[in-house]
Design a protein around this motif. Structure first.
Motif, PDB file in Angstrom:
ATOM      1  N   ASN A 290       0.827  -1.206   0.000  1.00  0.00           N
ATOM      2  CA  ASN A 290       0.000   0.000   0.000  1.00  0.00           C
ATOM      3  C   ASN A 290       0.862   1.257   0.000  1.00  0.00           C
ATOM      4  N   THR A 291       1.963   1.197   0.730  1.00  0.00           N
ATOM      5  CA  THR A 291       2.829   2.372   0.836  1.00  0.00           C
ATOM      6  C   THR A 291       3.450   2.729  -0.505  1.00  0.00           C
ATOM      7  N   ILE A 292       3.882   1.731  -1.266  1.00  0.00           N
ATOM      8  CA  ILE A 292       4.482   2.026  -2.560  1.00  0.00           C
ATOM      9  C   ILE A 292       3.438   2.540  -3.549  1.00  0.00           C
ATOM     10  N   VAL A 293       2.186   2.100  -3.412  1.00  0.00           N
ATOM     11  CA  VAL A 293       1.108   2.655  -4.236  1.00  0.00           C
ATOM     12  C   VAL A 293       0.876   4.120  -3.880  1.00  0.00           C
ATOM     13  N   ALA A 294       0.881   4.438  -2.578  1.00  0.00           N
ATOM     14  CA  ALA A 294       0.735   5.834  -2.164  1.00  0.00           C
ATOM     15  C   ALA A 294       1.895   6.680  -2.685  1.00  0.00           C
ATOM     16  N   ASP A 295       3.112   6.128  -2.617  1.00  0.00           N
ATOM     17  CA  ASP A 295       4.282   6.835  -3.168  1.00  0.00           C
ATOM     18  C   ASP A 295       4.053   7.169  -4.642  1.00  0.00           C
ATOM     19  N   PHE A 296       3.613   6.182  -5.400  1.00  0.00           N
ATOM     20  CA  PHE A 296       3.438   6.359  -6.840  1.00  0.00           C
ATOM     21  C   PHE A 296       2.284   7.311  -7.148  1.00  0.00           C
ATOM     22  N   ALA A 297       1.201   7.213  -6.374  1.00  0.00           N
ATOM     23  CA  ALA A 297       0.053   8.097  -6.581  1.00  0.00           C
ATOM     24  C   ALA A 297       0.439   9.552  -6.338  1.00  0.00           C
ATOM     25  N   ILE A 298       1.228   9.802  -5.299  1.00  0.00           N
ATOM     26  CA  ILE A 298       1.684  11.168  -5.016  1.00  0.00           C
ATOM     27  C   ILE A 298       2.605  11.655  -6.126  1.00  0.00           C
ATOM     28  N   ALA A 299       3.448  10.768  -6.642  1.00  0.00           N
ATOM     29  CA  ALA A 299       4.321  11.134  -7.752  1.00  0.00           C
ATOM     30  C   ALA A 299       3.492  11.478  -8.993  1.00  0.00           C
ATOM     31  N   ALA A 300       2.431  10.724  -9.252  1.00  0.00           N
ATOM     32  CA  ALA A 300       1.556  11.016 -10.393  1.00  0.00           C
ATOM     33  C   ALA A 300       0.861  12.355 -10.206  1.00  0.00           C
ATOM     34  N   LEU A 301       0.365  12.587  -9.009  1.00  0.00           N
ATOM     35  CA  LEU A 301      -0.315  13.837  -8.696  1.00  0.00           C
ATOM     36  C   LEU A 301       0.589  15.036  -8.989  1.00  0.00           C
ATOM     37  N   GLU A 302       1.828  14.930  -8.569  1.00  0.00           N
ATOM     38  CA  GLU A 302       2.767  16.041  -8.715  1.00  0.00           C
ATOM     39  C   GLU A 302       3.275  16.183 -10.149  1.00  0.00           C
ATOM     40  N   ASN A 303       3.691  15.079 -10.745  1.00  0.00           N
ATOM     41  CA  ASN A 303       4.309  15.160 -12.066  1.00  0.00           C
ATOM     42  C   ASN A 303       3.306  15.398 -13.188  1.00  0.00           C
ATOM     43  N   GLU A 304       2.099  14.890 -13.029  1.00  0.00           N
ATOM     44  CA  GLU A 304       1.071  15.109 -14.040  1.00  0.00           C
ATOM     45  C   GLU A 304       0.287  16.394 -13.778  1.00  0.00           C
ATOM     46  N   GLN A 305       0.619  17.093 -12.689  1.00  0.00           N
ATOM     47  CA  GLN A 305      -0.022  18.357 -12.328  1.00  0.00           C
ATOM     48  C   GLN A 305      -1.544  18.215 -12.317  1.00  0.00           C
ATOM     49  N   MET A 306      -2.017  17.173 -11.678  1.00  0.00           N
ATOM     50  CA  MET A 306      -3.447  16.906 -11.654  1.00  0.00           C
ATOM     51  C   MET A 306      -4.164  17.898 -10.743  1.00  0.00           C
ATOM     52  N   GLY A 307      -5.342  18.321 -11.187  1.00  0.00           N
ATOM     53  CA  GLY A 307      -6.148  19.242 -10.405  1.00  0.00           C
ATOM     54  C   GLY A 307      -5.659  20.671 -10.411  1.00  0.00           C
ATOM     55  N   ARG A 308      -4.852  21.036 -11.401  1.00  0.00           N
ATOM     56  CA  ARG A 308      -4.261  22.376 -11.417  1.00  0.00           C
ATOM     57  C   ARG A 308      -5.048  23.388 -12.257  1.00  0.00           C
ATOM     58  N   ASP A 309      -6.162  22.979 -12.873  1.00  0.00           N
ATOM     59  CA  ASP A 309      -6.908  23.928 -13.694  1.00  0.00           C
ATOM     60  C   ASP A 309      -8.403  23.696 -13.525  1.00  0.00           C
ATOM     61  N   VAL A 310      -9.198  24.368 -14.351  1.00  0.00           N
ATOM     62  CA  VAL A 310     -10.647  24.335 -14.178  1.00  0.00           C
ATOM     63  C   VAL A 310     -11.282  23.072 -14.747  1.00  0.00           C
ATOM     64  N   ILE A 311     -10.522  22.290 -15.481  1.00  0.00           N
ATOM     65  CA  ILE A 311     -11.054  21.034 -16.007  1.00  0.00           C
ATOM     66  C   ILE A 311     -10.795  19.931 -14.991  1.00  0.00           C
ATOM     67  N   THR A 312     -11.860  19.283 -14.527  1.00  0.00           N
ATOM     68  CA  THR A 312     -11.740  18.267 -13.485  1.00  0.00           C
ATOM     69  C   THR A 312     -10.929  17.077 -13.971  1.00  0.00           C
ATOM     70  N   ASP A 313      -9.960  16.665 -13.159  1.00  0.00           N
ATOM     71  CA  ASP A 313      -9.189  15.444 -13.401  1.00  0.00           C
ATOM     72  C   ASP A 313      -9.671  14.351 -12.458  1.00  0.00           C
ATOM     73  N   PHE A 314      -9.218  13.127 -12.705  1.00  0.00           N
ATOM     74  CA  PHE A 314      -9.673  11.991 -11.884  1.00  0.00           C
ATOM     75  C   PHE A 314      -8.490  11.064 -11.622  1.00  0.00           C
ATOM     76  N   LEU A 315      -8.190  10.868 -10.351  1.00  0.00           N
ATOM     77  CA  LEU A 315      -7.138   9.941  -9.925  1.00  0.00           C
ATOM     78  C   LEU A 315      -7.799   8.774  -9.194  1.00  0.00           C
ATOM     79  N   ALA A 316      -7.703   7.580  -9.766  1.00  0.00           N
ATOM     80  CA  ALA A 316      -8.307   6.377  -9.186  1.00  0.00           C
ATOM     81  C   ALA A 316      -7.207   5.527  -8.563  1.00  0.00           C
ATOM     82  N   VAL A 317      -7.254   5.372  -7.245  1.00  0.00           N
ATOM     83  CA  VAL A 317      -6.219   4.657  -6.507  1.00  0.00           C
ATOM     84  C   VAL A 317      -6.853   3.466  -5.800  1.00  0.00           C
TER      85      VAL A 317
END
Length: 563
Positions: A290-317
């Motif tokens: 679970n911890t490595i999945v959380a690590d990767f999800a946070i990396a995706a959030l940051e590197n893909e710049q998710m949620g940074r604009d007015v168009i809704t993004d979706f992260l499924a973990v």
């Protein structure tokens, strides 16, 4: 790649043609010349990012049983500051991982979305198939066949698909899990990416060319850092082992030790045990998965710049290690309690990253599970509960013998799996046997078989209309083309499984009753004990976003949840 997939999805789901010339520009911003139609939803409540969290094999009572030891920043934060549906259930069987994830995101049940199990017998090709296996897909990031996966067997659209359609493909959708099916089915058909963990001698996240032709640089950098290596370390309890009062004793007869270890007791030296347990695969059966999945999800959030604009993004973990631990050690183990206490910290880390990268007022989270689990029947028997084990091999032999003697023909039963019996239709046709006669005969025999609670025939499922009770649950999980000819239901607390560890799949409340938490933008604070269903999640999120429901959705929005 996304353009091609999005075009195919439009053709498949809309029957019309929509121009895809307008796509996201840099940093997910819409082109200056375009306008965004917000007339169908309230922009004040529409989040920049939706995060769907599925915890594999999480019974509802794991929220309450371990509550006192959870931090204020993980599960408790979602419970106290969000909306808690305490009477949330699966409204179909079987309760397995793939159908669960599919139902959460499609808002419907296997009778419509077609994912009737993790594996099922395909009578048209006479072969048992896997829900995400795709011979036409090629692995990306690995040469292993574990990368030959896609969502092509999923027949319905998902809430993530509908978000892509609504935004003309400009939404960014990513699925992440240890399990391929936990990433692929939630991400849907039009996702930007789905990533899952490849253990063995690699310990990395991979994907398939259904999504992309090569891994993004941030993923290759993540994998190059050998992320799994640091988790081959001792697994010790967070607190003194004798203080885990919400669980049974650490040493007992109901758990299965890893290969190379005499007892299923703490500590576990993962580095020493890895070679005997699939190398990096061992991490899956520990909280570190679970911890490595959380690590990767946070990396995706940051590197893909998710949620940074007015168009809704979706992260499924999807956190899957809870399922591996539960299967091996059982519902009442110290191992499962410690796994949830550590998962609580990982969820807190993920929420903290969301606060930092998206802003506390800009994202919405839901958390649920794909199924629950039964207590180890041997443990229940020791405590004088009615429970037991079902010898399916003996059962199949007896049913095969009885049917052959009755109809004077061998080989009438082709396959038995997922509590379903499949006939060999070619044998029936050659012998002139009416399938209804065989269905009814076997149903009569099975009703009297020890350990069986109920029996249903294909004819009843196809021609009947059930609104409540076990029959309704079976019918919602029955797909006309993919399901079998006779379906049997075991007694409560009775399973097909070894004498150690837990499993799931039934219509009993220990398998159907799972958490449902909503939190964040557009969500009311509160709780309800009204009965809700897993199929209500996708319509609720769709209503929040003002988008179409998934095309086969049968659930309803939970009005109390939404502002």
């Amino acid at each position: 790649m996304k353009l091609l997939k999005f075009s195919c999805l439009l053709i498949a789901l809309l029957t019309g043609t929509i121009s895809l010339s307008q796509k996201r520009t840099n940093n997910n911003q819409p082109a200056k010349s375009e306008t965004i139609n917000q007339s169908t939803y309230d922009p004040a409540n529409r989040p920049n990012l939706v995060v769907g969290i599925v915890v594999d094999q999480m019974r509802y009572d794991y929220l309450t049983r371990f509550y006192d030891r959870y931090s204020n920043d993980g599960f408790k934060r979602l419970m106290k500051d969000g909306f808690n549906a305490t009477n949330n259930h699966y409204n179909y069987v079987p309760t397995y991982t793939a159908p669960g994830h599919a139902s959460i995101y499609t808002g419907t049940t296997p009778e419509n979305h077609g994912i009737i199990g993790n594996n099922w017998y395909d009578k048209f090709i006479d072969k048992t198939i896997y829900n995400a296996d795709d011979a036409d897909a090629n692995p990306i990031g690995t040469t292993s066949d574990e990368g030959k996966m896609s969502p092509r067997k999923l027949l319905s659209s998902t809430v993530t698909d509908e978000l892509e359609l609504f935004t003309q493909g400009r939404a960014k959708v990513i699925g992440i899990s240890i399990k391929d099916r936990g990433a692929i089915l939630p991400a849907g058909h039009a996702a930007d990416a789905a990533y899952w963990f490849r253990g063995g001698d690699e310990g990395i996240f991979i994907t398939s060319d259904f999504y992309m032709n090569s891994l993004p640089k941030w993923v290759t950098d993540f994998n190059s850092s050998k992320p799994a290596e640091k988790y081959l370390k001792p697994w010790e309890t967070l607190y003194p082992v004798d203080s885990y009062f919400a669980s049974g004793p650490d040493l007992n007869d109901f758990e299965r030790a890893p290969r190379g270890k005499d007892t299923a007791t703490f500590p576990y030296d993962l580095k020493q045990l890895a070679a005997s347990n699939g190398d990096y695969n061992l991490i899956k059966s520990t909280p570190y998965g679970n911890t490595i999945v959380a690590d990767f999800a946070i990396a995706a959030l940051e590197n893909e710049q998710m949620g940074r604009d007015v168009i809704t993004d979706f992260l499924a973990v999807s956190f899957s290690s809870t399922d591996y631990v539960g299967h091996q050690y059982g519902v009442n183990s110290v191992e499962i309690e410690d796994t949830y206490l550590r998962l609580d910290k990982d969820i807190a880390r993920l929420l903290e990253a969301l606060d930092k990268n998206v802003g506390n007022d800009n994202y919405t989270v839901f958390l649920t599970a794909d199924h629950g689990a039964v207590n180890v029947p041997a443990y229940l028997q020791q405590n004088k509960f009615s429970a037991g084990y079902f010898d399916e091999r003996t059962f199949v032999k007896q049913m095969d013998t009885l049917s052959s003697e009755k109809f004077q023909v061998q080989g009438l039963i082709k396959n038995v799996s997922n509590d379903q019996i499949f006939f060999d239709q070619s044998v029936l046709e050659s012998a002139g046997i009416d399938a209804t006669d065989l269905q009814n005969y076997l149903a009569t025999q099975i009703r009297n078989y020890p350990g069986v609670n109920k029996v249903f025939t294909r004819d009843a499922m196809v021609h009947g209309s059930f609104t409540n009770g076990m029959a309704a649950l079976i019918q919602k999980g029955f797909h006309h083309q993919r399901s079998g000819d006779v379906i049997f239901v075991l007694d409560p607390g009775t399973i097909v499984y070894p004498n150690t560890g837990s499993t799931h799949g039934s219509a009993q409340s220990y398998d159907t009753h799972v958490p449902l938490l909503f939190y964040g933008k557009g969500i009311n604070k509160g709780t309800t004990a009204d009965r809700t269903h897993i199929t209500d999640i996708a319509p609720t999120i769709s209503s929040l976003l003002g988008i179409s429901f998934p095309n086969s959705a049968t659930g309803n929005p939970i009005g109390k949840v939404l502002k």
